[in-house]
Design an enzyme around this catalytic site. Structure first.
Site, PDB file in Angstrom:
ATOM      1  N   GLU A   2     -11.604  14.042 -13.516  1.00 46.87           N
ATOM      2  CA  GLU A   2     -11.127  14.170 -12.129  1.00 46.87           C
ATOM      3  C   GLU A   2     -11.887  15.242 -11.349  1.00 46.87           C
ATOM      4  OE1 GLU A   2      -9.170  13.515 -14.618  1.00 46.87           O
ATOM      5  OE2 GLU A   2      -8.127  11.708 -13.965  1.00 46.87           O
ATOM      6  N   HIS A  51       3.372  13.532 -17.217  1.00 48.78           N
ATOM      7  CA  HIS A  51       2.997  12.345 -16.449  1.00 48.78           C
ATOM      8  C   HIS A  51       4.064  11.941 -15.449  1.00 48.78           C
ATOM      9  CE1 HIS A  51       0.345  12.233 -19.882  1.00 48.78           C
ATOM     10  NE2 HIS A  51      -0.417  11.340 -19.284  1.00 48.78           N
TER      11      HIS A  51
END
Lengths: 418, 326
Positions: free
Chosen positions: B60, B129
């Site tokens: 990322e 998550h």
């Protein structure tokens, strides 16, 4: 040269002001025209300007103090100049007191009792600390939601007189609304032992609200006349023994009032802000006392019904009113109402108009009294009727005419029976 | 109008904007050959080719940073993060570069970029998550953040985001991808910074966004059965925020409940509550209530997860509290 800063009179109604904030410190130089402090009047917060050059030598009152107009707030002078004379003058301003915001003003503060020297300072500190949270519960402190505060202010209701039903006794919207419907919103004295508190029934609350609105917003005026009730009694007596519906004063009055509405249509009207609304039919409401209030069922087209039909209708309406079984259309839409306390020891009274009607007729009892006829005193029966009228719709002459129309019919009741 | 799923509405927005402006391209993990972890980019590789739909490695910090650079160079990247939990790895590019370059360059350089992907909890994805981190991004001046709650808003907001000359984060919801709703056939841009009254009501304003809108509506249904009429307001964009609509609703109802999936402390709901208290203080009849996730990392266990995330029952209870009914 030394200059005085005094609490100015900034409006006609101003008697005292609050020194909100000093903008110059003691010892700070000041030029004429400088803003030295902020002052709150009964209307606004304003800036206070200096009129002399020099040094702000002395602040006579602390921030937040409430002082009368004309009191000495501070002294501006040269650095070394003597200001003793001015300070002596200032010490006279004894009326200075700490400012408490509106609505939270507590009882006068009583001086603390002298503490015996044996109590140690640490113990005192501890006690002070422990009791500190209680400060918010001192009498005079009001816990209310912001909305409740605003509504109370708008309606001129004293929050201190309301019991809050929110968490921790917080006064919330519904409490102010309930207080607003109460004719005397402020419970000024605390209930004493043995008093009974009865929550308002919905009907009582509605009556309270509507009657307050009516009396407060409708310019009432009253016209009274005394009528010869002899013939009325005759009719009543005649019908007392007959079978069929009972015909009494109320039934005859309803018919007379209905007919009079047609004769003086201005009474059969409502004030509607930018217009006067004239009603189509001659409908007459009759106040019926219930256990916890009043309701006014309506006799429709009272002018066209026979007295017998009116009696039947009234018997039915009254019965159902007492059982609270009326439909809304059965107690709404009257052009005028009748309130009769003649069965009690009431000679004469004036009733409050039920909006949107523009008038109400109050009827007292029939009294046997001395009357003068053609110069001679003789016994007779008299009854007083009083019309309360909404002056926005009905003027004095109209009210008088209506009363005359009703009186003429009641004095010739046999015609009503035709 | 046609009925379509939230994910298909997003796909439609991407396709429409890529046709309209050839500077628009997509970049992210699995967006190409796999057609998106949540199938939002389905069919786009085939339609627009490898130059405009770019698969990236799991990095990322790298590909979000590359997106920022591409935007500064004049392209209009739409960078997909597989979830906003992973955007944390790219925080420096987002917070220190994307958000501030326009300001620091005196307006000479813009970052017309979209970062999109799901945020918040789904089902049993565990603590790392399942985070609703939008408050982190809303906190930063220079970033725009939206959180669509319906397919129509998803398409309309994403299109507006792509056309915006500033970095815009479109935080979607994994649990909404399959949710269907009406989407107009015609061009339908939902402007950033405009809230929607999802359900009108008179008794209490419930401000909720993203999948919390569904919970708020469910709460409104139960409360309606008890005669309580809740007004549900979806801000849709969290920054810039449509204060006018929200405050008007509070002024109308005199009470407010703010729902946010994230944690309470320093959250989006805290900001909204503070503003309501400041701007509508005199109109309030009750303190502003907040309904948020419990202050713990989201548990994996299903019942514990359900007990942590706000749901209709807790919203209804908060409304009743604001109405002094409990």
């Amino acid at each position: 040269m030394a200059g005085r800063i005094i609490m100015p009179k900034l409006s006609d109604t101003m008697e005292e002001g609050v020194l909100v904030k000093w903008l110059k410190r003691e010892g700070e130089g000041v030029a004429s025209g400088d803003v030295v402090a902020e002052v709150e009047t009964d209307k606004a917060v304003l800036e206070l300007e200096a009129y002399t050059d020099g040094v702000l030598r002395k602040q006579m009152v602390p921030e937040g103090a409430r002082v009368p107009v004309g009191a000495l707030l501070g002294v501006i002078a040269g650095d070394q100049e003597s200001i003793d004379a001015l300070l002596a003058e200032g010490s006279k301003a004894e009326q200075v007191r700490p400012f408490a915001p509106t609505g939270t003003e507590g009882p006068p503060v009583t001086p603390a009792k002298p503490v015996p020297p044996s109590i140690q300072a640490s113990v005192l500190a501890e006690v002070a600390q422990r009791s500190a949270p209680a400060a918010s519960e001192t009498p005079g402190t009001v816990t209310a939601s912001p909305l409740a505060r605003r509504l109370a202010e708008q309606r001129g209701i004293d929050l201190r007189a309301i019991r809050g039903t929110g968490p921790g006794g917080r006064i919330v919207e519904r409490d102010v609304a309930a207080a607003a419907t109460s004719p005397t919103p402020a419970v000024t004295t605390p209930p004493s032992a043995g008093d009974r508190r009865e929550p308002l029934s919905l009907m009582r609350a509605t009556i309270a609200k509507r009657m307050t609105e009516s009396k407060a917003t409708i310019p009432h005026f009253y016209v009274t006349t005394e009528i010869n009730a002899g013939p009325l009694l005759e009719v009543k007596t005649r019908f007392a023994d007959t079978a069929g519906p009972k015909i009494g004063v109320t039934e005859l009055l309803v018919k007379a009032m209905g007919q009079a509405l047609l004769a003086v249509p201005r009474v059969n009207a409502s004030f509607a802000g930018d217009a006067v609304v004239f009603r189509a039919g001659a409908h007459v409401g009759v106040a019926v006392a219930l256990e916890d209030g009043i309701i006014t069922p309506v006799v429709r087209d009272a002018d066209r019904k026979s007295v017998g039909q009116i009696a039947e209708a009234l018997a039915d309406l009254t019965d159902r009113a007492r059982r609270k079984a009326l439909k809304p259309e059965e107690y709404q839409g009257a052009g005028i109402s009748l309130s009769n306390l003649g069965m009690f020891r009431v000679d004469e009274f004036s009733a409050i108009i039920t909006p949107p009607e523009a008038a109400v007729l109050a009827v007292g009892r029939i009294v046997e009294t001395a009357v003068i006829r053609e110069g001679r005193v003789e016994a007779g029966h008299r009854m007083r009727i009083t019309l309360s009228a909404d002056h926005r719709v009905i003027d004095g002459v109209i009210a008088a005419k209506y009363l005359e129309e009703v009186a003429a019919r009641i004095e010739n009741p046999w015609q009503l029976l035709r | 109008m046609s009925v379509m799923a939230y994910r298909d509405a997003l796909n439609l927005a991407l396709r429409e904007e890529m046709h309209r402006d050839d500077r628009v391209f997509i970049m992210g993990e699995e967006v190409g050959a796999y057609q998106g972890a949540y199938k939002v980019t389905k069919g786009l590789l085939q339609e627009f080719g490898k130059r405009r739909v770019i698969d990236t490695p799991i990095a990322e910090a790298g590909f979000v940073g590359a997106g920022v650079g591409a935007a500064m160079a004049g392209l209009r990247p739409v960078v997909e993060v597989m979830t906003f939990n992973f955007a944390v790895a790219a925080m420096d590019s987002i917070v220190n570069t994307a958000a501030k370059v326009h300001y620091m360059s005196g307006g000479q350089v813009s970052v017309p970029m979209v970062i999109r992907g799901p945020g918040g909890s789904a089902r049993q994805l565990a603590a790392q998550h399942s985070q609703a981190l939008e408050a982190w991004f809303c906190h930063v001046p220079g970033l725009k953040v939206c959180a669509p709650g319906t397919p129509r808003d998803a398409r309309g907001l994403l299109k507006s985001a792509i056309r915006d000359d500033n970095p815009v984060l479109v935080i979607e919801s994994e649990l909404l991808y399959g949710a269907t709703g009406e989407v107009p056939q015609a061009e339908d841009l939902i402007p950033l910074g405009v809230a929607a009254i999802v359900r009108p009501g008179r008794d209490c304003a419930v401000i909720a966004y993203s999948k919390m809108v569904r919970e708020a509506l469910a709460a409104a249904d139960t409360l309606a059965a008890e005669g309580i009429e809740v007004e549900v307001v979806d801000p849709r964009t969290l920054r810039p925020f449509d204060w006018d609509t929200v405050l008007a609703s509070v002024r109308k109802t005199k009470r407010a409940v703010v729902v946010q999936e994230g944690w309470t402390f320093c959250g989006v709901a805290a900001e909204i509550a503070a503003k309501i208290s400041a701007e509508a203080f005199d109109e309030l009849d009750a303190p502003v209530e907040r309904v948020t996730s419990l202050d713990v990392p989201l548990p994996y266990a299903r019942p514990l997860e359900a007990a942590t995330v706000p749901e209709a029952g807790r919203i209804a209870a908060a409304v009743k509290k604001a109405l002094y009914l409990v």
